[in-house]
Motif scaffolding. Sequence first.
Motif, short mmCIF file in Angstrom:
data_model
loop_
_atom_site.label_atom_id
_atom_site.label_comp_id
_atom_site.label_asym_id
_atom_site.label_seq_id
_atom_site.Cartn_x
_atom_site.Cartn_y
_atom_site.Cartn_z
N LEU A 3 0.84 -1.19 0.00
CA LEU A 3 0.00 0.00 0.00
C LEU A 3 0.88 1.24 0.00
O LEU A 3 1.99 1.23 0.51
CB LEU A 3 -0.90 0.03 1.23
CG LEU A 3 -1.89 -1.12 1.41
CD1 LEU A 3 -2.62 -0.97 2.74
CD2 LEU A 3 -2.88 -1.18 0.26
N ARG A 4 0.33 2.32 -0.55
CA ARG A 4 0.96 3.64 -0.48
C ARG A 4 -0.02 4.57 0.22
O ARG A 4 -1.19 4.63 -0.14
CB ARG A 4 1.27 4.17 -1.87
CG ARG A 4 1.91 5.57 -1.84
CD ARG A 4 2.17 6.12 -3.23
NE ARG A 4 3.05 5.24 -3.98
CZ ARG A 4 2.75 4.72 -5.17
NH1 ARG A 4 1.59 4.96 -5.73
NH2 ARG A 4 3.61 3.94 -5.78
N VAL A 5 0.47 5.29 1.22
CA VAL A 5 -0.36 6.28 1.90
C VAL A 5 0.21 7.67 1.61
O VAL A 5 1.43 7.87 1.60
CB VAL A 5 -0.44 6.03 3.43
CG1 VAL A 5 0.93 6.10 4.09
CG2 VAL A 5 -1.41 6.99 4.10
N ASP A 50 -0.12 -4.51 6.31
CA ASP A 50 -0.22 -4.47 7.77
C ASP A 50 0.57 -3.30 8.35
O ASP A 50 0.10 -2.61 9.25
CB ASP A 50 0.26 -5.79 8.39
CG ASP A 50 -0.71 -6.93 8.14
OD1 ASP A 50 -1.90 -6.67 7.83
OD2 ASP A 50 -0.28 -8.10 8.25
N ALA A 51 1.76 -3.06 7.82
CA ALA A 51 2.60 -1.97 8.33
C ALA A 51 1.98 -0.61 8.02
O ALA A 51 1.97 0.29 8.87
CB ALA A 51 4.00 -2.07 7.73
N VAL A 52 1.46 -0.44 6.81
CA VAL A 52 0.84 0.84 6.44
C VAL A 52 -0.41 1.09 7.28
O VAL A 52 -0.59 2.18 7.82
CB VAL A 52 0.52 0.89 4.93
CG1 VAL A 52 -0.35 2.11 4.60
CG2 VAL A 52 1.79 0.91 4.11
N VAL A 56 -1.01 4.16 9.83
CA VAL A 56 -2.14 5.10 9.68
C VAL A 56 -2.92 5.21 10.98
O VAL A 56 -3.29 6.31 11.40
CB VAL A 56 -3.05 4.67 8.50
CG1 VAL A 56 -4.38 5.41 8.53
CG2 VAL A 56 -2.34 4.90 7.18
N ASP A 57 -3.16 4.10 11.64
CA ASP A 57 -3.86 4.12 12.93
C ASP A 57 -3.10 4.97 13.93
O ASP A 57 -3.67 5.87 14.57
CB ASP A 57 -4.03 2.69 13.46
CG ASP A 57 -4.71 2.67 14.81
OD1 ASP A 57 -5.91 3.02 14.89
OD2 ASP A 57 -4.04 2.31 15.81
#
Length: 83
Positions: A3-5, A50-52, A56-57
């Motif tokens: 994922l990219r945030v 999972d890391a992203v 974010v949380d």
Amino acid sequence: MRLRVEFTTEPFDLEEAPGHAVVAREVIETADLDAVDVGPFGNTAEGGADAVLAAVDTLLRRTLTAGATRVTLQVNVVEEGDR
């Protein structure tokens, strides 16, 4: 899945980084992510799902506590050819 945030925190301060922005930078730079790019008006990071999602949380909880009045973010799935 990768994922990219992309995110920003507000309010902005052009004179110095507000506390919530410093916290956001700390969260993203210490998370288990790669391809981290922290800038004055936008930030991006990439990594395993999972890391992203964990980052974010933590980002939302800590920046709001630190005084952010708005956190704008976008999360995208990174396809193999997008790297």
